[in-house]
Write a protein that holds these residues in place. Structure first.
Motif, short mmCIF file in Angstrom:
data_model
loop_
_atom_site.label_atom_id
_atom_site.label_comp_id
_atom_site.label_asym_id
_atom_site.label_seq_id
_atom_site.Cartn_x
_atom_site.Cartn_y
_atom_site.Cartn_z
N PRO A 8 -36.46 1.06 74.08
CA PRO A 8 -36.94 0.60 72.85
C PRO A 8 -36.30 1.13 71.76
O PRO A 8 -36.45 1.71 70.77
N TRP A 9 -35.05 0.23 71.49
CA TRP A 9 -34.22 0.60 70.31
C TRP A 9 -34.83 0.19 68.89
O TRP A 9 -35.29 -1.28 69.06
N SER A 10 -34.54 0.65 67.85
CA SER A 10 -35.22 0.48 66.75
C SER A 10 -34.32 -0.35 65.76
O SER A 10 -33.11 0.56 65.49
N PRO A 11 -34.43 -1.16 64.92
CA PRO A 11 -33.54 -1.50 63.94
C PRO A 11 -33.39 -0.54 62.93
O PRO A 11 -34.44 0.09 62.55
N PRO A 12 -32.18 -0.35 62.44
CA PRO A 12 -32.07 0.62 61.00
C PRO A 12 -32.97 0.49 60.02
O PRO A 12 -33.15 -0.72 59.67
N ARG A 13 -33.38 1.52 59.67
CA ARG A 13 -34.15 1.45 58.35
C ARG A 13 -33.10 1.39 57.10
O ARG A 13 -31.89 1.58 57.16
N GLN A 14 -33.83 0.63 56.17
CA GLN A 14 -33.08 0.27 54.91
C GLN A 14 -32.98 1.48 53.97
O GLN A 14 -33.63 2.36 54.19
N GLY A 15 -31.53 1.43 53.61
CA GLY A 15 -31.28 2.66 52.41
C GLY A 15 -30.75 3.64 53.15
O GLY A 15 -30.34 4.87 52.53
N GLU A 16 -30.51 3.82 54.52
CA GLU A 16 -29.80 4.93 55.40
C GLU A 16 -28.67 4.47 55.90
O GLU A 16 -28.53 3.37 56.31
N PRO A 17 -27.66 5.38 56.28
CA PRO A 17 -26.51 4.79 56.99
C PRO A 17 -26.72 4.30 58.26
O PRO A 17 -27.15 4.79 58.95
N VAL A 18 -26.37 3.01 58.39
CA VAL A 18 -26.31 2.36 59.74
C VAL A 18 -25.72 2.74 60.81
O VAL A 18 -26.35 2.94 61.75
N ILE A 19 -24.49 3.14 60.48
CA ILE A 19 -23.62 3.87 61.72
C ILE A 19 -24.35 5.26 62.36
O ILE A 19 -24.37 5.30 63.26
N ARG A 20 -24.72 5.89 61.25
CA ARG A 20 -25.63 7.16 61.52
C ARG A 20 -26.86 6.81 62.24
O ARG A 20 -27.16 7.57 63.29
N GLN A 21 -27.58 5.90 61.98
CA GLN A 21 -28.65 5.66 62.60
C GLN A 21 -28.43 5.41 64.14
O GLN A 21 -29.13 5.49 64.97
N VAL A 22 -27.75 4.27 64.36
CA VAL A 22 -27.18 3.92 65.50
C VAL A 22 -26.74 4.91 66.79
O VAL A 22 -27.42 5.04 67.65
N GLY A 52 -29.53 -6.24 64.94
CA GLY A 52 -29.52 -7.04 63.76
C GLY A 52 -28.43 -6.34 62.80
O GLY A 52 -28.70 -6.23 61.41
N VAL A 53 -27.28 -5.75 63.27
CA VAL A 53 -26.43 -5.11 62.50
C VAL A 53 -25.03 -5.71 62.86
O VAL A 53 -24.71 -6.30 63.58
N ALA A 54 -24.00 -5.44 62.17
CA ALA A 54 -22.67 -5.74 62.26
C ALA A 54 -22.25 -5.23 63.63
O ALA A 54 -22.34 -3.75 63.70
N ARG A 55 -21.40 -5.73 64.18
CA ARG A 55 -20.89 -5.42 65.50
C ARG A 55 -19.90 -4.06 65.07
O ARG A 55 -20.06 -3.21 65.85
N ALA A 56 -19.26 -4.21 63.88
CA ALA A 56 -18.48 -2.93 63.59
C ALA A 56 -19.34 -1.70 63.55
O ALA A 56 -18.62 -0.63 63.95
N SER A 57 -20.51 -1.90 63.12
CA SER A 57 -21.32 -0.58 62.91
C SER A 57 -21.57 -0.02 64.43
O SER A 57 -21.61 1.22 64.41
#
Length: 482
Positions: A8-22, A52-57
């Motif tokens: 159950p992967w969770s989409p990243p939360r707004q306002g926090e670094p996306v790379i770190r959350q992944v 729902g994030v950029a592949r680069a992340s």
């Protein structure tokens, strides 16, 4: 196998670094052991689309995992959890102190302490509960399976009648009327996973904790376990050469609610309940308002004369719950049996069966129905009866010839095993261990007694291997016991 596709992967939360959350999500799943070493991680493209994030992340997060040793990349294959996490497992978060667990209920302790038999996969000579399909039956069974698969209908893809397929229940009722003198109609038949499943259903439906019951002594341990788990008050009733000693049961517990019996081939002694005792048991049940559970587990295989009528047939179906199994007639892995309920109990037993595991496999039922309709079941029983009789006779003769000085062999009128009693006070438990060391399997019957003085004897199966193997097996047994 990797479970990353269903994690159950969770989409990243707004306002926090996306790379770190992944990175934290993947690392957390690896550290927790949810994603196992060697398991494949989602491709960066699919993972990015799912979150729902950029592949680069995702690529950047994977680069961190690779650098820290949590993951490895394989050219042309993808990214995988590292097969060696020894350098990073110390990063596992500390386990929070757990609260004091609840007290274990007495019933759970009773179930936990039961000594249940090990799976009977032992291929060695004289192990019990084994059957043989000859080439004709094997080929016929394969054809029935193929026909069943070709004719899959809607009933195989949804929930069905917990009592079992109506056509199979009708075939079983026809068989019991012809072979056992049964008095039953299809709506009284309940398809189960075997004889023990049917007995367990009967226990649940008929008994409350503390109810007195009769059980044969010695008797079938799985039935004893079911009664113990239900909290029944078990009264051991002795078995002699004529079967259950009904008079002793009446003296010990005249108002028992249920009597559990194996009249055709008593387990384990192999004796047959005589007609006089059968009528005595039925008369007691009528006078006491009690039920009888008749486990007819090996009635198909009687070798000396016609079988005695079933208790259910003698009674007319009023107070006898009849239990049978196809696992002994065909093969244990089939997991299909049946019960025939007195009409007042039929609905309750069906409801109990539905609560336990809903229904038997519809596909397995379809295969068995085809096998019976084509006449293969009856033909298989006839052939097995001839073969098993020859195997019983040869085993008894070989035991008497080689081990008559230490064994008294009791060849049964039917069934799938025989009993060899030890002479001169020898321990059957010691003999069992000696036989095991010698490469053959026999079972000591003394452990099947609970309240009366046990008799020392060995149980030997004779149905699960070719007749030509018996002399060599007895020779090994003789060497082990010598």
């Amino acid at each position: 196998m990797s479970w990353s596709d269903v994690y159950p992967w969770s989409p990243p939360r707004q306002g926090e670094p996306v790379i770190r959350q992944v990175y934290d999500q993947v690392r957390g799943a690896i550290v927790a052991g949810t994603l196992k070493p060697g398991g494949r991680l989602p491709s960066s493209r699919d993972f990015a689309a799912r979150l729902g994030v950029a592949r680069a992340s995702v690529v950047a997060a994977y680069d961190l995992l690779l650098a820290e040793g949590y993951a490895v990349a394989r050219v042309g294959s993808g990214t995988f959890v590292s097969g060696d996490l020894s350098g990073v497992t110390e990063l596992r978060p500390p386990v929070a102190e757990r609260a004091r667990p609840p007290e274990i209920p007495p019933r759970v302790r009773d179930l936990d302490e039961m000594v249940l038999p090990a799976p009977q996969s032992d291929p060695r000579l004289f192990s019990t509960g084994r059957t043989l399909l000859d080439a004709r039956a094997y080929d016929a069974w394969g054809r029935s399976m193929r026909r069943a698969l070709r004719t899959l209908g809607p009933e195989h893809f949804g929930y069905s009648d917990p009592r079992g397929d109506a056509a199979l229940r009708a075939a079983i009722a026809d068989y019991l009327r012809a072979a056992r003198g049964g008095v039953c109609e299809p709506d009284q038949v309940l398809v189960t996973s075997g004889a023990q499943h049917a007995v367990d259903i009967a226990v649940r439906a008929l008994l409350r904790p503390g109810d007195p019951v009769w059980m044969e002594e010695p008797g079938y341990p799985a039935t004893r376990h079911a009664l113990t788990a239900a909290g029944a008050d078990i009264h051991a009733v002795r078995v002699d050469a004529s079967g259950l000693v009904v008079a002793e049961g009446m003296a010990a517990a005249p108002q028992a609610r249920v009597a559990f019996v194996t009249p055709s081939h008593q387990y384990p002694l192999g004796v047959t309940l005589t007609m006089g005792r059968r009528m005595e048991l039925l008369n007691w049940a009528r006078d006491a308002g009690a039920w009888i559970v008749e486990d007819d587990y090996a009635s198909e295989f009687r070798y000396d004369g016609p079988p005695l009528a079933s208790l259910q047939g003698l009674d007319g179906g009023d107070r006898v719950l009849y239990v049978g199994t196809l696992n002994k007639a065909l093969f244990p892995g089939l997991r299909l049996g049946y019960a025939v309920a007195p009409r007042p109990l039929a609905a309750a037993l069906a409801n109990a069966r539905q609560l336990m595991d809903r229904q038997a496999s519809t596909l397995t039922q379809a295969v068995v129905l085809d096998f019976m309709r084509e006449g293969h079941f009856a033909a298989h029983i006839r052939r097995r009866r001839i073969a098993y009789k020859a195997q019983r006779d040869l085993l008894a003769a070989e035991l008497r010839a080689r081990l008559g000085y230490v064994l008294e062999v009791d060849a049964p009128e039917g069934g799938m095993h025989l009993i060899a009693y030890l002479k001169d006070g020898r321990s059957d438990l010691a003999a069992e261990a000696q036989a095991d060391a010698g490469g053959v399997t026999v079972r000591a019957i003394s452990r099947l007694y609970r309240r009366i003085e046990p008799r020392s004897g060995l149980m030997l199966g004779f149905t699960g291997f070719p007749v030509r193997a018996i002399p060599a097996g007895v020779a090994r047994l003789a060497q082990a016991l010598a």
